[in-house]
Design a protein around this motif. Structure first.
Motif, PDB file in Angstrom:
ATOM      1  N   ILE A 236       0.861  -1.175   0.000  1.00 46.19           N
ATOM      2  CA  ILE A 236       0.000   0.000   0.000  1.00 46.19           C
ATOM      3  C   ILE A 236       0.897   1.224   0.000  1.00 46.19           C
ATOM      4  N   SER A 237       0.623   2.131  -0.912  1.00 47.63           N
ATOM      5  CA  SER A 237       1.465   3.317  -1.047  1.00 47.63           C
ATOM      6  C   SER A 237       1.292   4.232   0.159  1.00 47.63           C
ATOM      7  N   PRO A 238       2.290   5.042   0.432  1.00 45.06           N
ATOM      8  CA  PRO A 238       2.179   5.984   1.559  1.00 45.06           C
ATOM      9  C   PRO A 238       1.000   6.952   1.406  1.00 45.06           C
ATOM     10  N   GLU A 239       0.706   7.345   0.160  1.00 49.81           N
ATOM     11  CA  GLU A 239      -0.420   8.246  -0.086  1.00 49.81           C
ATOM     12  C   GLU A 239      -1.735   7.580   0.304  1.00 49.81           C
ATOM     13  N   ALA A 240      -1.860   6.301  -0.034  1.00 49.82           N
ATOM     14  CA  ALA A 240      -3.085   5.570   0.306  1.00 49.82           C
ATOM     15  C   ALA A 240      -3.212   5.402   1.810  1.00 49.82           C
ATOM     16  N   LYS A 241      -2.103   5.143   2.485  1.00 48.21           N
ATOM     17  CA  LYS A 241      -2.124   5.022   3.945  1.00 48.21           C
ATOM     18  C   LYS A 241      -2.534   6.340   4.592  1.00 48.21           C
ATOM     19  N   GLU A 242      -2.009   7.439   4.074  1.00 45.43           N
ATOM     20  CA  GLU A 242      -2.359   8.749   4.615  1.00 45.43           C
ATOM     21  C   GLU A 242      -3.840   9.054   4.394  1.00 45.43           C
ATOM     22  N   LEU A 243      -4.325   8.759   3.209  1.00 44.51           N
ATOM     23  CA  LEU A 243      -5.738   8.973   2.901  1.00 44.51           C
ATOM     24  C   LEU A 243      -6.622   8.129   3.810  1.00 44.51           C
ATOM     25  N   LEU A 244      -6.247   6.894   4.006  1.00 44.97           N
ATOM     26  CA  LEU A 244      -7.020   5.996   4.861  1.00 44.97           C
ATOM     27  C   LEU A 244      -7.024   6.477   6.311  1.00 44.97           C
ATOM     28  N   SER A 245      -5.884   6.899   6.812  1.00 46.44           N
ATOM     29  CA  SER A 245      -5.823   7.358   8.202  1.00 46.44           C
ATOM     30  C   SER A 245      -6.592   8.656   8.392  1.00 46.44           C
ATOM     31  N   SER A 246      -6.525   9.571   7.433  1.00 48.55           N
ATOM     32  CA  SER A 246      -7.263  10.832   7.569  1.00 48.55           C
ATOM     33  C   SER A 246      -8.764  10.595   7.476  1.00 48.55           C
ATOM     34  N   ARG A 247      -9.174   9.690   6.624  1.00 48.83           N
ATOM     35  CA  ARG A 247     -10.596   9.369   6.487  1.00 48.83           C
ATOM     36  C   ARG A 247     -11.113   8.704   7.765  1.00 48.83           C
ATOM     37  N   ALA A 248     -10.327   7.785   8.319  1.00 52.08           N
ATOM     38  CA  ALA A 248     -10.731   7.093   9.543  1.00 52.08           C
ATOM     39  C   ALA A 248     -10.782   8.065  10.718  1.00 52.08           C
ATOM     40  N   ALA A 249      -9.831   8.973  10.789  1.00 48.06           N
ATOM     41  CA  ALA A 249      -9.800   9.936  11.893  1.00 48.06           C
ATOM     42  C   ALA A 249     -10.997  10.870  11.835  1.00 48.06           C
ATOM     43  N   SER A 250     -11.354  11.331  10.635  1.00 44.16           N
ATOM     44  CA  SER A 250     -12.486  12.261  10.526  1.00 44.16           C
ATOM     45  C   SER A 250     -13.804  11.571  10.840  1.00 44.16           C
ATOM     46  N   SER A 251     -14.001  10.355  10.354  1.00 46.13           N
ATOM     47  CA  SER A 251     -15.251   9.646  10.634  1.00 46.13           C
ATOM     48  C   SER A 251     -15.291   9.201  12.085  1.00 46.13           C
ATOM     49  N   HIS A 252     -14.137   8.861  12.657  1.00 46.83           N
ATOM     50  CA  HIS A 252     -14.063   8.430  14.056  1.00 46.83           C
ATOM     51  C   HIS A 252     -14.436   9.593  14.987  1.00 46.83           C
ATOM     52  N   ALA A 253     -13.983  10.797  14.652  1.00 44.12           N
ATOM     53  CA  ALA A 253     -14.303  11.967  15.467  1.00 44.12           C
ATOM     54  C   ALA A 253     -15.796  12.258  15.426  1.00 44.12           C
ATOM     55  N   GLU A 254     -16.404  12.142  14.226  1.00 49.35           N
ATOM     56  CA  GLU A 254     -17.842  12.390  14.089  1.00 49.35           C
ATOM     57  C   GLU A 254     -18.642  11.374  14.893  1.00 49.35           C
ATOM     58  N   VAL A 255     -18.241  10.126  14.840  1.00 49.91           N
ATOM     59  CA  VAL A 255     -18.944   9.072  15.564  1.00 49.91           C
ATOM     60  C   VAL A 255     -18.821   9.294  17.065  1.00 49.91           C
ATOM     61  N   ASN A 256     -17.625   9.659  17.526  1.00 55.35           N
ATOM     62  CA  ASN A 256     -17.421   9.904  18.951  1.00 55.35           C
ATOM     63  C   ASN A 256     -18.274  11.056  19.454  1.00 55.35           C
ATOM     64  N   GLU A 257     -18.364  12.128  18.671  1.00 55.25           N
ATOM     65  CA  GLU A 257     -19.165  13.282  19.078  1.00 55.25           C
ATOM     66  C   GLU A 257     -20.639  12.911  19.192  1.00 55.25           C
ATOM     67  N   SER A 258     -21.161  12.209  18.209  1.00 53.00           N
ATOM     68  CA  SER A 258     -22.571  11.842  18.248  1.00 53.00           C
ATOM     69  C   SER A 258     -22.837  10.822  19.356  1.00 53.00           C
ATOM     70  N   ARG A 259     -21.906   9.924  19.566  1.00 52.51           N
ATOM     71  CA  ARG A 259     -22.071   8.931  20.626  1.00 52.51           C
ATOM     72  C   ARG A 259     -22.047   9.587  22.005  1.00 52.51           C
ATOM     73  N   GLU A 260     -21.112  10.516  22.197  1.00 55.80           N
ATOM     74  CA  GLU A 260     -21.034  11.219  23.472  1.00 55.80           C
ATOM     75  C   GLU A 260     -22.310  12.004  23.745  1.00 55.80           C
ATOM     76  N   LYS A 261     -22.879  12.600  22.701  1.00 55.74           N
ATOM     77  CA  LYS A 261     -24.126  13.356  22.867  1.00 55.74           C
ATOM     78  C   LYS A 261     -25.259  12.427  23.277  1.00 55.74           C
ATOM     79  N   LYS A 262     -25.348  11.264  22.648  1.00 49.44           N
ATOM     80  CA  LYS A 262     -26.389  10.288  23.002  1.00 49.44           C
ATOM     81  C   LYS A 262     -26.225   9.826  24.447  1.00 49.44           C
TER      82      LYS A 262
END
Length: 94
Positions: A39-65
Motif C-alpha cells: 500500500i502506497s504511503p499516499e493511500a495510507k495517509e488517505l485511509l488514516s485521515s478518512r478514519a480519523a475524521s469519521s471516528h471523530a464524528e462518531v465519537n461526538e454523536s455517541r457522546e451526545k447520546k
C-alpha cells in the motif's frame, strides 16, 4: 514354503514411494513464494485521515447520546419501550 518371498519385499516399496513423494510436496510448499500487497504511503495517509475524521464524528454523536441518556435517567424521564425490546428479542427466542 519360502520364508523370503520376493512379493512381500515389494509391498514395502509403495509405502516408501508415497513417503518420498510426500516429502517432495512438503519441500515444494516451503519453496513457494507468497502473494504480497503493498500500500502506497499516499493511500495510507488517505485511509488514516478518512478514519480519523469519521471516528471523530462518531465519537461526538455517541457522546451526545450518552449525555442525553444520562440526563434522562437522572431526571426520571427515560422511558423503556417493552414492545421494541420484545420485537428485537423475538427472532432469538423463536
Amino acid at each position: 514354503m519360502k520364508i523370503n518371498d520376493i512379493q512381500r519385499i515389494g509391498a514395502i516399496n509403495p509405502y516408501q514411494r508415497n513417503q518420498h513423494s510426500y516429502a517432495q510436496v512438503q519441500a515444494n510448499k516451503k519453496g513457494k513464494q507468497k502473494d504480497e500487497v503493498q500500500i502506497s504511503p499516499e493511500a495510507k495517509e488517505l485511509l488514516s485521515s478518512r478514519a480519523a475524521s469519521s471516528h471523530a464524528e462518531v465519537n461526538e454523536s455517541r457522546e451526545k447520546k450518552i449525555e442525553d441518556l444520562k440526563q434522562a435517567v437522572s431526571t426520571g424521564t427515560y422511558h423503556i419501550e417493552a414492545g421494541k425490546i420484545a420485537e428485537k428479542l423475538y427472532p432469538y427466542i423463536k
